[in-house]
Design a protein around this motif. Sequence first.
Motif, mmCIF file in Angstrom:
data_model
loop_
_atom_site.group_PDB
_atom_site.id
_atom_site.type_symbol
_atom_site.label_atom_id
_atom_site.label_comp_id
_atom_site.label_asym_id
_atom_site.label_seq_id
_atom_site.Cartn_x
_atom_site.Cartn_y
_atom_site.Cartn_z
ATOM 1 N N SER A 1 15.284 0.452 -9.519
ATOM 2 C CA SER A 1 16.195 1.160 -10.475
ATOM 3 C C SER A 1 15.819 2.084 -10.797
ATOM 4 O O SER A 1 16.482 2.900 -11.820
ATOM 5 C CB SER A 1 16.589 -0.046 -11.726
ATOM 6 O OG SER A 1 15.277 -0.130 -12.458
ATOM 7 N N CYS A 2 14.446 2.627 -10.860
ATOM 8 C CA CYS A 2 13.940 3.977 -11.325
ATOM 9 C C CYS A 2 13.959 5.022 -10.132
ATOM 10 O O CYS A 2 13.400 5.939 -10.317
ATOM 11 C CB CYS A 2 12.470 3.844 -11.627
ATOM 12 S SG CYS A 2 12.296 2.714 -13.001
ATOM 13 N N GLY A 3 14.635 4.728 -9.202
ATOM 14 C CA GLY A 3 14.638 5.529 -7.978
ATOM 15 C C GLY A 3 15.662 6.900 -7.865
ATOM 16 O O GLY A 3 16.101 7.198 -9.057
ATOM 17 N N ALA A 4 15.984 7.421 -6.861
ATOM 18 C CA ALA A 4 16.871 8.499 -6.771
ATOM 19 C C ALA A 4 18.048 8.494 -7.279
ATOM 20 O O ALA A 4 18.771 9.216 -7.943
ATOM 21 C CB ALA A 4 16.864 8.969 -5.358
ATOM 22 N N SER A 5 18.795 7.110 -7.590
ATOM 23 C CA SER A 5 20.177 6.999 -7.869
ATOM 24 C C SER A 5 19.992 6.764 -9.527
ATOM 25 O O SER A 5 21.038 6.601 -10.149
ATOM 26 C CB SER A 5 20.787 5.872 -7.412
ATOM 27 O OG SER A 5 20.906 6.075 -6.044
ATOM 28 N N ALA B 1 10.154 7.909 -3.801
ATOM 29 C CA ALA B 1 9.689 7.272 -2.542
ATOM 30 C C ALA B 1 9.206 5.822 -2.864
ATOM 31 O O ALA B 1 9.439 5.039 -2.128
ATOM 32 C CB ALA B 1 8.307 8.177 -1.992
ATOM 33 N N ALA B 2 8.458 5.572 -4.161
ATOM 34 C CA ALA B 2 8.213 4.150 -4.461
ATOM 35 C C ALA B 2 9.440 3.384 -4.664
ATOM 36 O O ALA B 2 9.390 2.124 -4.114
ATOM 37 C CB ALA B 2 7.227 4.377 -5.708
ATOM 38 N N ASN C 1 0.733 -1.287 -0.059
ATOM 39 C CA ASN C 1 -0.112 0.131 0.098
ATOM 40 C C ASN C 1 0.868 1.324 -0.002
ATOM 41 O O ASN C 1 0.495 2.295 -0.523
ATOM 42 C CB ASN C 1 -1.047 0.011 1.345
ATOM 43 C CG ASN C 1 -2.067 -1.182 1.116
ATOM 44 O OD1 ASN C 1 -2.508 -1.375 -0.059
ATOM 45 N ND2 ASN C 1 -2.665 -1.491 2.200
ATOM 46 N N GLU C 2 2.092 1.264 0.625
ATOM 47 C CA GLU C 2 2.748 2.178 0.652
ATOM 48 C C GLU C 2 3.444 2.666 -0.706
ATOM 49 O O GLU C 2 3.550 3.791 -1.070
ATOM 50 C CB GLU C 2 4.061 1.860 1.651
ATOM 51 C CG GLU C 2 4.689 3.355 2.076
ATOM 52 C CD GLU C 2 5.808 2.899 3.247
ATOM 53 O OE1 GLU C 2 6.801 3.666 2.999
ATOM 54 O OE2 GLU C 2 5.480 2.204 3.968
ATOM 55 N N ILE C 3 3.912 1.650 -1.517
ATOM 56 C CA ILE C 3 4.305 1.900 -2.924
ATOM 57 C C ILE C 3 3.171 2.317 -3.480
ATOM 58 O O ILE C 3 3.505 3.318 -4.374
ATOM 59 C CB ILE C 3 4.690 0.570 -3.254
ATOM 60 C CG1 ILE C 3 5.961 0.062 -2.706
ATOM 61 C CG2 ILE C 3 4.990 0.604 -5.008
ATOM 62 C CD1 ILE C 3 6.379 -1.477 -3.286
ATOM 63 N N ARG C 4 1.922 1.776 -3.644
ATOM 64 C CA ARG C 4 0.771 2.453 -4.325
ATOM 65 C C ARG C 4 0.432 3.864 -4.084
ATOM 66 O O ARG C 4 0.323 4.620 -4.890
ATOM 67 C CB ARG C 4 -0.405 1.577 -3.942
ATOM 68 C CG ARG C 4 -0.571 0.090 -4.472
ATOM 69 C CD ARG C 4 -2.056 -0.421 -4.499
ATOM 70 N NE ARG C 4 -2.090 -1.709 -4.918
ATOM 71 C CZ ARG C 4 -2.056 -2.559 -3.946
ATOM 72 N NH1 ARG C 4 -1.893 -2.521 -2.890
ATOM 73 N NH2 ARG C 4 -2.263 -3.984 -4.531
ATOM 74 N N THR D 1 12.302 4.057 -3.417
ATOM 75 C CA THR D 1 13.094 3.917 -2.224
ATOM 76 C C THR D 1 12.360 2.527 -1.282
ATOM 77 O O THR D 1 13.087 1.823 -0.721
ATOM 78 C CB THR D 1 12.944 5.231 -1.319
ATOM 79 O OG1 THR D 1 13.604 5.922 -2.104
ATOM 80 C CG2 THR D 1 13.733 5.082 -0.118
ATOM 81 N N LYS D 2 11.082 2.578 -1.433
ATOM 82 C CA LYS D 2 10.539 1.448 -0.659
ATOM 83 C C LYS D 2 10.549 0.141 -1.256
ATOM 84 O O LYS D 2 10.970 -0.950 -0.387
ATOM 85 C CB LYS D 2 8.806 1.756 -0.773
ATOM 86 C CG LYS D 2 8.128 0.760 0.055
ATOM 87 C CD LYS D 2 8.590 0.968 1.721
ATOM 88 C CE LYS D 2 7.899 -0.086 2.414
ATOM 89 N NZ LYS D 2 8.377 0.185 3.970
ATOM 90 N N ALA D 3 10.718 0.230 -2.644
ATOM 91 C CA ALA D 3 11.147 -1.044 -3.189
ATOM 92 C C ALA D 3 12.513 -1.724 -2.922
ATOM 93 O O ALA D 3 12.785 -2.775 -2.575
ATOM 94 C CB ALA D 3 11.092 -1.232 -4.691
ATOM 95 N N HIS D 4 13.421 -0.577 -2.689
ATOM 96 C CA HIS D 4 14.722 -1.003 -2.448
ATOM 97 C C HIS D 4 14.847 -1.443 -1.113
ATOM 98 O O HIS D 4 15.644 -2.355 -0.732
ATOM 99 C CB HIS D 4 15.757 0.269 -2.597
ATOM 100 C CG HIS D 4 16.969 -0.100 -2.424
ATOM 101 N ND1 HIS D 4 17.817 -0.088 -1.208
ATOM 102 C CD2 HIS D 4 18.069 -0.313 -3.403
ATOM 103 C CE1 HIS D 4 19.181 -0.384 -1.639
ATOM 104 N NE2 HIS D 4 19.388 -0.419 -2.895
#
Length: 434
Positions: free
Chosen positions: A289-293, A35-36, A22-25, A38-41
């Motif tokens: 892999s689509c995150g802040a980095s 944020a999504a 739910n946090e990812i959604r 980061t949560k996945a990571h």
Amino acid sequence: MASAEAHLEAEALPPISEGDMNEIRAALEKGDLTAAATKAHEILSNEEKIQLHIAVTGESGSGKSSFINAMRGLQDHEEGAAEIGVMETTMECSPYPHPQHSHVIFWDLPGIGTPDFTPDTYLKQVQFDRYDFFIIISSSRFTYNAATLAEEIQAQGKRFYFVRSKVDQDVSNERRLYDEQGVLKAKGKQATETRPQLFDEMAVLASIRQDCERNLARLGIRSPQVFLVCRDDFSMKYDGPRLLQTFLDDLPSEKKLRFLRPLAITSWEVVRQKKKELMKYVWLKSLASCGASAVPIPGLSTSVDTAILVTSLKEYCRTFGLTEESLQKLAKQVNKPVKELKAIIKSPLDHEITKDVVIKLLTKSLGSAVQYPLVLLKFIPVVWGVIGCLVSAAIAFPSTFFLLRNFLSDAAADAERVLQKALEGTTQKSHMGS
């Protein structure tokens, strides 16, 4: 569109909590891709921290240490192997992490029934709650101590397995009673129900198993199941493959991948299960892999974290035995030149995975990502239902998804080809799954 669906299977979700999902959604619905991701990571990092603790116990001298070495893919004389000896060498609970996968830890427990470790206090002394399951080993008949221990383990809600070790020695000893043609030697010996006129290895094994099961039944164990194993070719011979499969079937879902990763490729079923479990995490790795980095890829209209992708592809190679070390060990085991095994591998090996290789593979996956993005709505609706409308991820996410998915499938196919080649002309094929 139809052709894309023909190459996809519905993705099973990894064992993560509803709260994390739910946090990812929620993050994606707000347009917060960082944020999504980061949560996945975070979810993936926590998965990497999961440990599997396997306790190995039994009477002193039963072969506990050799069994642990076999499970860890080590010879008894190799560096890091558990110490062996004819006398009890284990006086305390000794942990032995797998050499390549330290999250799987085998514990060599002191032999039960010694003056310092009696059945009534044994589980408390060895810190029972630490272990996921127990393996009770004997090199002959299981004793009252083993049966008492099994009953106590069962009463406390954990699984245990009876393992009869050194079976190859028993088979060899029985074979000495027969001549070179496999006919029972004279000297007053007569064929019986358990000792036929012609040597029959399967009959020998059946006799050992029945004797162990009858003995355990007399000691009060209901419907005992005994696995017959030997030190050499443990994962490919006698009940070794069946024992490993039983472990896997009995593990909770969140620990299956922990056990599968270091498991040797001994059957097509092992390959299938490794692929199935790894596939559950592809969409999470893609999202991470689509995150802040994530950084723009030259020549491509997408941004991804290539470090995550390099790590993931290397992981797939190691899991399927596509490394120099694994191939060398397999070649030696089946007595074949390692170049024969390498010749049929189409994917890069572990040491060949670089950022440049990832970018090349990412370029190839763009075709599928652009042509079939909506297909992902059906197969991973948890993410794609909201991520599809985010411009920053509309190409990056499906591109990495197809890259990881295709490489994983290719690595599994390579593992099957290597297994087939390794078994050509050997007698071990009869011990393998199909």
